[in-house]
Scaffold this motif. Structure first.
Motif, PDB file in Angstrom:
ATOM      1  N   UNK A 115       0.749  -1.582  -0.260  1.00 35.07           N
ATOM      2  CA  UNK A 115      -0.276   0.327   0.054  1.00 35.07           C
ATOM      3  C   UNK A 115       0.843   1.238  -0.433  1.00 35.07           C
ATOM      4  N   UNK A 116       1.740   1.285   0.989  1.00 36.00           N
ATOM      5  CA  UNK A 116       2.920   2.505   0.875  1.00 36.00           C
ATOM      6  C   UNK A 116       3.800   2.866   0.139  1.00 36.00           C
ATOM      7  N   UNK A 117       3.844   1.547  -1.561  1.00 32.07           N
ATOM      8  CA  UNK A 117       4.203   1.458  -2.548  1.00 32.07           C
ATOM      9  C   UNK A 117       3.826   1.911  -3.475  1.00 32.07           C
ATOM     10  N   UNK A 118       2.580   1.966  -3.608  1.00 29.83           N
ATOM     11  CA  UNK A 118       1.090   2.466  -4.181  1.00 29.83           C
ATOM     12  C   UNK A 118       1.011   3.364  -4.205  1.00 29.83           C
ATOM     13  N   UNK A 119       1.340   4.074  -2.811  1.00 29.63           N
ATOM     14  CA  UNK A 119       0.736   5.901  -2.883  1.00 29.63           C
ATOM     15  C   UNK A 119       1.794   6.808  -3.441  1.00 29.63           C
ATOM     16  N   UNK A 120       3.494   5.782  -2.911  1.00 30.65           N
ATOM     17  CA  UNK A 120       4.551   6.775  -3.439  1.00 30.65           C
ATOM     18  C   UNK A 120       4.749   6.517  -4.738  1.00 30.65           C
ATOM     19  N   UNK A 121       4.537   5.786  -5.504  1.00 31.99           N
ATOM     20  CA  UNK A 121       3.922   5.444  -6.712  1.00 31.99           C
ATOM     21  C   UNK A 121       3.106   6.693  -7.204  1.00 31.99           C
ATOM     22  N   UNK A 122       2.188   7.207  -6.609  1.00 31.60           N
ATOM     23  CA  UNK A 122       1.036   7.743  -7.727  1.00 31.60           C
ATOM     24  C   UNK A 122       1.750   8.918  -7.467  1.00 31.60           C
ATOM     25  N   UNK A 123       2.278   9.829  -5.753  1.00 31.35           N
ATOM     26  CA  UNK A 123       3.213  10.628  -5.859  1.00 31.35           C
ATOM     27  C   UNK A 123       4.418  11.501  -6.275  1.00 31.35           C
ATOM     28  N   UNK A 124       4.879  10.396  -6.945  1.00 35.52           N
ATOM     29  CA  UNK A 124       5.952  10.496  -8.107  1.00 35.52           C
ATOM     30  C   UNK A 124       5.985  10.744  -9.017  1.00 35.52           C
ATOM     31  N   UNK A 125       4.072  10.813  -9.182  1.00 36.68           N
ATOM     32  CA  UNK A 125       3.837  11.488 -10.889  1.00 36.68           C
ATOM     33  C   UNK A 125       3.572  12.838 -10.585  1.00 36.68           C
ATOM     34  N   UNK A 126       3.545  13.619  -9.319  1.00 35.17           N
ATOM     35  CA  UNK A 126       3.357  15.279  -8.755  1.00 35.17           C
ATOM     36  C   UNK A 126       4.750  15.674  -8.371  1.00 35.17           C
ATOM     37  N   UNK A 127       5.710  15.242  -9.025  1.00 38.28           N
ATOM     38  CA  UNK A 127       6.960  16.252  -8.628  1.00 38.28           C
ATOM     39  C   UNK A 127       7.592  17.264  -8.680  1.00 38.28           C
ATOM     40  N   UNK A 128       5.958  18.235  -9.111  1.00 39.93           N
ATOM     41  CA  UNK A 128       6.483  19.306  -8.286  1.00 39.93           C
ATOM     42  C   UNK A 128       5.710  19.852  -7.274  1.00 39.93           C
ATOM     43  N   UNK A 129       4.735  18.940  -6.561  1.00 41.69           N
ATOM     44  CA  UNK A 129       4.028  19.158  -5.090  1.00 41.69           C
ATOM     45  C   UNK A 129       4.825  18.025  -4.349  1.00 41.69           C
ATOM     46  N   UNK A 130       6.010  18.036  -4.348  1.00 42.06           N
ATOM     47  CA  UNK A 130       6.866  16.562  -3.775  1.00 42.06           C
ATOM     48  C   UNK A 130       6.733  17.289  -2.325  1.00 42.06           C
ATOM     49  N   UNK A 131       7.068  17.852  -1.862  1.00 37.04           N
ATOM     50  CA  UNK A 131       7.628  18.138  -0.192  1.00 37.04           C
ATOM     51  C   UNK A 131       5.973  18.687   0.215  1.00 37.04           C
ATOM     52  N   UNK A 132       4.789  19.382  -0.352  1.00 34.10           N
ATOM     53  CA  UNK A 132       3.754  19.003   0.978  1.00 34.10           C
ATOM     54  C   UNK A 132       3.314  17.893   0.364  1.00 34.10           C
ATOM     55  N   UNK A 133       2.932  16.807  -1.014  1.00 27.25           N
ATOM     56  CA  UNK A 133       2.406  15.671  -0.761  1.00 27.25           C
ATOM     57  C   UNK A 133       3.559  14.728   0.032  1.00 27.25           C
ATOM     58  N   UNK A 134       4.564  15.016   0.900  1.00 28.12           N
ATOM     59  CA  UNK A 134       5.145  14.376   1.839  1.00 28.12           C
ATOM     60  C   UNK A 134       4.630  15.034   2.806  1.00 28.12           C
ATOM     61  N   UNK A 135       4.504  16.008   2.826  1.00 31.51           N
ATOM     62  CA  UNK A 135       3.759  16.179   4.622  1.00 31.51           C
ATOM     63  C   UNK A 135       2.617  15.987   4.700  1.00 31.51           C
ATOM     64  N   UNK A 136       1.472  15.881   3.289  1.00 31.61           N
ATOM     65  CA  UNK A 136       0.432  15.888   3.798  1.00 31.61           C
ATOM     66  C   UNK A 136      -0.064  14.109   3.911  1.00 31.61           C
TER      67      UNK A 136
END
Length: 226
Positions: A115-136
């Motif tokens: 599940x975590x890998x699935x989330x990380x894969x989706x986060x990688x699709x939006x590199x321009x928002x990396x900081x806020x997505x990690x915080x979220x």
């Protein structure tokens, strides 16, 4: 004899609606076609009586991007302003997606590596928002829906995204619920709560499930469905 009836939302093309040619902010080529979601009364799962209109929006006939009706006014802005609007919509979508996926993953008290890998894969699709997505991700993983933070993000998203985009978002997030190949009643109720947070009726759940089933399965989804 049992009579099975209910309601559900169905997408329609607006026959009298206008078409915005070569206007899609995403692909820059597609035509934006006027669409709506209407609630129908169903009998034996067959829509028989049209009820109220849930939402009106535009959908690109090339890339399937979906936009609020206010896209018409946005298209009159400068190219720079349009890009800012598009980027903000993407940011709102990405944050709500990661928050919802993370919440779905921890709702059963476990957080599987897949599940975590699935989330990380989706986060990688939006590199321009990396900081806020990690915080979220960290905030929801640690505190869940404390102070309704997940529902609040979905509620905020309804101001920027069309109903079609919101349903696509929830369908994309819901892949993490397929760990056992089926959706339990508690998970169904959770998705209905998400729909309500998005400002959509809970009977759009069946539209959401159709979207989920139509999505190409990720490797994680394939593993869990086998």
């Amino acid at each position: 004899m049992f009579i099975i009836f209910g309601t559900r939302g169905l997408k329609h093309t607006v026959k009298e609606g206008d078409t915005l040619y070569n206007s899609c902010p995403n692909c820059q080529q597609g035509n934006l076609v006027s669409k709506l979601y209407r609630r129908w009364f169903t009998l034996f799962f067959i829509p028989v009586i049209p009820l109220d209109v849930i939402d009106r929006f535009y959908e690109c006939d090339k890339c399937s991007g979906a936009y609020n009706e206010n896209v018409k006014s946005v298209l009159q802005h400068s190219k720079e302003d349009m890009e800012k609007e598009q980027q903000e919509a993407q940011r709102v979508y990405a944050i709500a997606l990661i928050a919802t996926m993370t919440h779905m993953s921890i709702i059963d008290g476990e957080f599987a590596p897949e599940e975590e890998r699935e989330i990380m894969d989706n986060m990688a699709k939006f590199p321009q928002f990396e900081t806020v997505l990690n915080e979220t991700f960290t905030k929801v993983k640690n505190y869940g829906n404390k102070d309704n933070q997940v529902f609040s993000l979905l509620n905020d998203a309804r101001n920027k995204l069309s109903s079609e985009s919101l349903i696509n978002l929830l369908a994309q997030a819901a892949v993490v619920l397929l760990a056992d190949g089926k959706i339990e009643k508690e998970e169904e109720n959770l998705m209905k709560e998400y729909l309500i947070a998005c400002g959509l009726p809970k009977d759009m759940y069946y539209t959401l499930i159709e979207k989920l089933r139509a999505r190409p399965l990720t490797e994680f989804g394939k593993e869990q469905m086998n």
